[in-house]
Write an enzyme that holds these catalytic residues in place. Structure first.
Site, short mmCIF file in Angstrom:
data_model
loop_
_atom_site.label_atom_id
_atom_site.label_comp_id
_atom_site.label_asym_id
_atom_site.label_seq_id
_atom_site.Cartn_x
_atom_site.Cartn_y
_atom_site.Cartn_z
N CYS A 195 0.85 -1.12 -0.05
CA CYS A 195 0.10 -0.03 0.03
C CYS A 195 0.76 1.36 0.08
O CYS A 195 2.02 1.49 0.84
CB CYS A 195 -0.95 0.11 1.03
N GLU A 196 0.74 2.15 -0.83
CA GLU A 196 1.24 3.34 -0.84
C GLU A 196 1.04 4.30 0.11
O GLU A 196 1.65 5.38 0.42
CB GLU A 196 1.30 4.06 -2.34
N HIS A 197 0.00 4.19 0.98
CA HIS A 197 -0.21 5.07 1.86
C HIS A 197 0.52 4.72 3.44
O HIS A 197 0.98 5.43 4.09
CB HIS A 197 -1.56 4.91 2.22
N HIS A 198 0.60 3.40 3.50
CA HIS A 198 1.29 3.12 4.88
C HIS A 198 2.85 1.92 4.39
O HIS A 198 3.41 1.57 5.32
CB HIS A 198 0.58 2.42 5.81
N GLN A 227 -5.04 -0.51 -4.79
CA GLN A 227 -5.58 -1.84 -5.49
C GLN A 227 -6.41 -1.23 -6.64
O GLN A 227 -6.14 -1.95 -7.73
CB GLN A 227 -6.29 -2.50 -4.67
N HIS A 229 -5.96 -6.32 2.84
CA HIS A 229 -4.83 -5.42 3.08
C HIS A 229 -4.47 -5.46 4.50
O HIS A 229 -5.17 -5.09 5.32
CB HIS A 229 -5.42 -3.83 2.78
N CYS A 279 -2.73 -3.16 6.08
CA CYS A 279 -3.04 -1.59 6.72
C CYS A 279 -4.31 -1.83 7.37
O CYS A 279 -4.42 -0.83 8.35
CB CYS A 279 -2.73 -0.64 5.69
#
Length: 276
Positions: free
Chosen positions: A165-168, A206, A234, A236
């Protein structure tokens, strides 16, 4: 008997004759270059001299330029991010960053169990994010045209993948299912799995990954239709935040006949779910 005039008298006569000739010439009218009448020699036109107003020269007619038609590209068609062209830090700088994170987490990067962790993490990142150095377009360039007239759907389902995940920067993993209607030929089945890996091994969402897989298949193979479904869990969401494990997220992307015909979507979903 005629008396010969002296030199003074002759000079005076010549002067008077010249004055008379000059007066006569000045009394004439000559057209000027601009069409007005002017008195005397000063206004006489000289055909060998340039006129005050230049002769207009028509501008050359430009050759017609045929516009180049460029098909609009969706945002997800940027299959290699621009940032990959930036100068990458050295391996030493990357390992130093890992040691900083270890200290920030509250541990000692110099203890026995962590002394080699920065080097191991950097090496692992080279594999986990190897998709940045791979070209998904090139994977689909080899097409097999001798398929004995086959034109029905081709489906490859249950392709496992692991992404982050590019956020976390926390992993998410699951299965991808791809179907397409070939036109000029079919591609090797393993190539579709490699396309999934190429996009999965990057920092992702995704939704973006699903669109990227469909876009590259459509743009390279030119099929009559493409269908992609991705289902994933996920971490996250499971390990942090709401902490709900076992939750599945499903995304789909339809193009061509799959987008235009709801029956084709039903057929695709039936083939994916019917594993008997």
């Amino acid at each position: 008997m005629y008396a010969k005039p002296d030199s003074t008298t002759m000079t005076a006569r010549v002067a008077r004759a010249g004055d008379a000739m000059d007066a006569a010439l000045k009394s004439l009218s000559y057209p000027t270059a601009d069409g007005d009448a002017a008195r005397g020699l000063n206004g006489m036109r000289n055909d060998n001299a340039p006129v005050s107003a230049p002769i207009p020269v028509p501008a050359p007619t430009p050759l017609p330029v045929r516009p180049v038609e460029v098909a609009p590209q969706p945002a997800s068609a940027q299959r290699v991010p621009d940032a990959i062209g930036m100068a990458r830090p050295s391996r030493e700088e990357a390992e130093a960053a890992v040691r900083t994170l270890l200290r920030w987490a509250g541990d000692d990067p110099n203890r026995e169990g962590l002394i080699d962790t920065p080097a191991r993490v950097v090496k692992a990142y080279g594999q986990l994010f190897g998709g940045y150095s791979q070209d998904a377009d090139a994977l689909l360039e080899r097409v097999f045209e001798e398929v004995e007239g086959y034109s029905d759907v081709v489906l490859v389902r249950d392709i496992p993948f692991y992404s982050h995940c590019e956020h976390h920067m926390v992993p998410f993993m699951g299965l991808a299912h791809i179907a397409y209607y070939p036109t000029k030929g079919v591609v090797g089945l393993s190539k579709l799995a490699r396309v999934v890996d190429t996009f999965a091994r990057r920092l992702q969402t995704q939704e973006t990954m699903t669109a990227q897989i469909a876009d590259v298949i459509e743009s390279i193979l030119k099929p009559r239709g493409v269908a992609v479904m991705v289902e994933a869990e996920h971490l996250c969401m499971a390990m942090r935040g709401v902490q709900k494990a076992g939750v599945s997220t499903i995304t789909t992307q339809f193009k061509g006949v799959f987008k235009d015909d709801a029956n084709e979507q039903v057929r695709f979903l039936t083939l994916v779910r019917n594993k008997g």
